[in-house]
Design a protein around this motif. Sequence first.
Motif, PDB file in Angstrom:
ATOM      1  N   GLN A 194      -5.935   4.054  -6.562  1.00 20.71           N
ATOM      2  CA  GLN A 194      -4.810   3.701  -5.706  1.00 20.71           C
ATOM      3  C   GLN A 194      -3.942   4.938  -5.539  1.00 20.71           C
ATOM      4  OE1 GLN A 194      -3.043  -0.096  -5.997  1.00 20.71           O
ATOM      5  NE2 GLN A 194      -1.072   0.533  -5.162  1.00 20.71           N
ATOM      6  N   LEU A 195      -3.729   5.315  -4.300  1.00 17.95           N
ATOM      7  CA  LEU A 195      -2.975   6.531  -3.994  1.00 17.95           C
ATOM      8  C   LEU A 195      -1.505   6.247  -3.733  1.00 17.95           C
ATOM      9  CD1 LEU A 195      -5.561   8.165  -1.539  1.00 17.95           C
ATOM     10  CD2 LEU A 195      -5.352   8.504  -4.003  1.00 17.95           C
ATOM     11  N   ASP A 196      -1.196   5.034  -3.276  1.00 17.79           N
ATOM     12  CA  ASP A 196       0.150   4.755  -2.770  1.00 17.79           C
ATOM     13  C   ASP A 196       0.930   3.814  -3.667  1.00 17.79           C
ATOM     14  OD1 ASP A 196      -2.030   3.125  -1.834  1.00 17.79           O
ATOM     15  OD2 ASP A 196      -0.598   1.996  -0.645  1.00 17.79           O
ATOM     16  N   ARG A 199       2.321   1.795  -8.053  1.00 14.66           N
ATOM     17  CA  ARG A 199       1.072   1.504  -8.781  1.00 14.66           C
ATOM     18  C   ARG A 199       0.056   2.647  -8.634  1.00 14.66           C
ATOM     19  NH1 ARG A 199      -3.544  -2.605  -7.540  1.00 14.66           N
ATOM     20  NH2 ARG A 199      -4.003  -3.612  -9.527  1.00 14.66           N
ATOM     21  N   ALA A 200       0.462   3.731  -7.996  1.00 15.54           N
ATOM     22  CA  ALA A 200      -0.438   4.888  -7.837  1.00 15.54           C
ATOM     23  C   ALA A 200      -0.995   5.308  -9.194  1.00 15.54           C
ATOM     24  CB  ALA A 200       0.314   6.052  -7.199  1.00 15.54           C
ATOM     25  N   GLY A 201      -2.247   5.693  -9.195  1.00 17.19           N
ATOM     26  CA  GLY A 201      -2.880   6.100 -10.448  1.00 17.19           C
ATOM     27  C   GLY A 201      -3.657   4.982 -11.114  1.00 17.19           C
ATOM     28  N   ILE A 203      -6.519   2.867 -12.201  1.00 15.36           N
ATOM     29  CA  ILE A 203      -7.976   3.009 -12.360  1.00 15.36           C
ATOM     30  C   ILE A 203      -8.427   1.896 -13.303  1.00 15.36           C
ATOM     31  CG2 ILE A 203      -9.779   4.401 -13.512  1.00 15.36           C
ATOM     32  CD1 ILE A 203      -8.433   6.904 -12.444  1.00 15.36           C
ATOM     33  N   ALA A 236      -5.698  -0.222  -4.419  1.00 12.05           N
ATOM     34  CA  ALA A 236      -5.578  -0.374  -2.961  1.00 12.05           C
ATOM     35  C   ALA A 236      -6.728   0.305  -2.218  1.00 12.05           C
ATOM     36  CB  ALA A 236      -4.248   0.188  -2.474  1.00 12.05           C
ATOM     37  N   GLN A 237      -7.208   1.425  -2.742  1.00 14.91           N
ATOM     38  CA  GLN A 237      -8.317   2.110  -2.074  1.00 14.91           C
ATOM     39  C   GLN A 237      -9.675   1.770  -2.715  1.00 14.91           C
ATOM     40  OE1 GLN A 237      -5.257   3.951  -2.553  1.00 14.91           O
ATOM     41  NE2 GLN A 237      -4.827   3.384  -0.440  1.00 14.91           N
ATOM     42  N   ALA A 264     -14.401   9.357 -14.763  1.00 11.93           N
ATOM     43  CA  ALA A 264     -13.046   9.234 -14.234  1.00 11.93           C
ATOM     44  C   ALA A 264     -12.078   9.968 -15.158  1.00 11.93           C
ATOM     45  CB  ALA A 264     -12.653   7.758 -14.167  1.00 11.93           C
ATOM     46  N   PRO A 265     -11.063  10.585 -14.589  1.00 10.22           N
ATOM     47  CA  PRO A 265     -10.774  10.689 -13.162  1.00 10.22           C
ATOM     48  C   PRO A 265     -11.214  12.030 -12.568  1.00 10.22           C
ATOM     49  CG  PRO A 265      -8.859  11.418 -14.397  1.00 10.22           C
ATOM     50  CD  PRO A 265      -9.960  11.169 -15.403  1.00 10.22           C
ATOM     51  N   SER A 267      -9.363  13.903  -9.444  1.00  6.84           N
ATOM     52  CA  SER A 267      -8.148  13.652  -8.676  1.00  6.84           C
ATOM     53  C   SER A 267      -7.574  12.307  -9.173  1.00  6.84           C
ATOM     54  CB  SER A 267      -8.465  13.678  -7.179  1.00  6.84           C
ATOM     55  OG  SER A 267      -7.296  13.558  -6.421  1.00  6.84           O
ATOM     56  N   ASN A 268      -7.323  11.357  -8.317  1.00  2.00           N
ATOM     57  CA  ASN A 268      -6.751  10.074  -8.766  1.00  2.00           C
ATOM     58  C   ASN A 268      -7.791   8.973  -8.819  1.00  2.00           C
ATOM     59  OD1 ASN A 268      -4.521  11.651  -8.182  1.00  2.00           O
ATOM     60  ND2 ASN A 268      -3.355   9.978  -7.300  1.00  2.00           N
TER      61      ASN A 268
ATOM     62  N   GLY B   9       4.169  -2.849  -6.712  1.00  3.40           N
ATOM     63  CA  GLY B   9       4.011  -1.408  -6.563  1.00  3.40           C
ATOM     64  C   GLY B   9       2.997  -1.002  -5.506  1.00  3.40           C
ATOM     65  N   GLN B  91      -2.041  14.223  -7.151  1.00  5.93           N
ATOM     66  CA  GLN B  91      -1.376  14.008  -8.448  1.00  5.93           C
ATOM     67  C   GLN B  91       0.132  14.260  -8.319  1.00  5.93           C
ATOM     68  OE1 GLN B  91      -4.540  16.317  -9.027  1.00  5.93           O
ATOM     69  NE2 GLN B  91      -5.156  14.267  -8.465  1.00  5.93           N
ATOM     70  N   GLN B  97       5.818   9.214  -6.879  1.00  2.00           N
ATOM     71  CA  GLN B  97       5.940   7.773  -6.638  1.00  2.00           C
ATOM     72  C   GLN B  97       6.177   6.970  -7.912  1.00  2.00           C
ATOM     73  OE1 GLN B  97       3.188   6.353  -3.182  1.00  2.00           O
ATOM     74  NE2 GLN B  97       2.039   7.849  -4.361  1.00  2.00           N
ATOM     75  N   PHE B 105       1.509  12.026 -15.328  1.00  2.00           N
ATOM     76  CA  PHE B 105       0.675  11.261 -14.398  1.00  2.00           C
ATOM     77  C   PHE B 105      -0.810  11.569 -14.630  1.00  2.00           C
ATOM     78  CE2 PHE B 105      -1.319  10.488 -10.215  1.00  2.00           C
ATOM     79  CZ  PHE B 105      -0.967   9.153 -10.041  1.00  2.00           C
ATOM     80  N   LEU B 109      -3.969   9.139 -15.865  1.00  2.00           N
ATOM     81  CA  LEU B 109      -5.267   9.008 -15.197  1.00  2.00           C
ATOM     82  C   LEU B 109      -6.407   9.170 -16.200  1.00  2.00           C
ATOM     83  CD1 LEU B 109      -4.542  11.112 -11.979  1.00  2.00           C
ATOM     84  CD2 LEU B 109      -5.017   8.664 -12.018  1.00  2.00           C
TER      85      LEU B 109
END
Lengths: 280, 117
Positions: A194-196, A199-201, A203, A236-237, A264-265, A267-268, B9, B91, B97, B105, B109
């Motif tokens: 999820q990028l946005d 809740r971003a991050g 997994i 989300a993604q 994982a991970p 990037s995000n 979120g 990131q 966010q 962050f 991850l």
Amino acid sequence: MAKITAGITTSHIPAIGVAMDNNLEETPYFKPFFDGYPPVRQWLHDNPPDVVVLFYNDHGLEFFLDRKPTFAMGVADKYENADEGWGIATIPPITGETELSWHIATHLIENDFDMTVCQEMKVDHGCTVPMSVMWPDKNYSHIKVIPVAINCERHPMPNPSRCLALGKEFGKAIESFDQDLNVVLFGTGGMSHQLDGQRAGFISREFDLWCMDKLITDPQAIADLSISEIIQRGGAQGVEINMWLAMRGAMHGNLKLLHSNYYAPISNTATGLQLIEHSH
Amino acid sequence: MCPLTPVEGTYHFDGKMSNKGYALNKMCYSLNAAECREEFSKDEKAYCEKFGLNEAQTAAILNRDIIGLLEAGGSIYYLAKFAGQLKLNMQDIGAIQTGMTVEEFKAMLVQRGQGNG
């Protein structure tokens, strides 16, 4: 007749392309990811496909919100990549294919999948990163690619069950084509991310490993999920699992999982690689 | 129509948000082109005006307020192109966010990738 020899799932995260451009494959951050690929590259070398049908999602290169197809496919003899705005290097054009493409488009529309059919279509990292990671020297011009774009950007997005059904029709179309072609399917994108938002991050390793198992043994279990459930369980993604389902839907013969890697991970995003041999 | 289940979120980018954010996303989409990026960086406010962004959208662009941009109808796929102008990666955007440092962050991850947290 054309035959489907394998389905391959792979991530298409831009950072993978950037890492390759900057020779970072052996660094501790990327090594566990790239270490998954040599067996798949070797298989592609030993069993070279004539055509790759590549399921991906456009991230705002070819399609903007003004006209955003739910399902689109290319029927062109060449696909250009272009500037995506944030620094991933563009790659040489991808070779297309016209005869099988039109055969598939005709079959799909006759069978109630009303595709947007594109004679010109810029392909973004969703398509180019998988090609680069499978053929790291970018020596893929002999492979003919049929890009298939599924909307994963704006709701309403197609139901997972619909993507599995779309794949089934792709399978029937490919296997009814009267030329001897080896076809490999790429299901790109995923896995949980999820990028946005706050809740971003997000997994979920648990959800991802469940998907990787069910993709082989019971894809209907994934297809039975709603888009809402996928967002809750995979981010989300995480909806990008729809491309894996489309790929899987096309394979209705005997399957043999030859290789699998989860990491994982990057990037995000969580990454999953599977090489699934297909025969009748 | 079956509405999407709200997820904390998370800003579901649906038809309503797509209408709300159309000008903003169109502006971000234009940043695919190098000459537009140059024009944007010379005068961000003027560039926002050119695309008809409303006050809240323009303020969120100028303040690098990613959550504000999502609330104003931004799609993360187009906001990524804006973030690229700021030399921010995903990131960095995630840290903004979630209110974490980038290191925090990234550590989150890694934990989640291992099935923790």
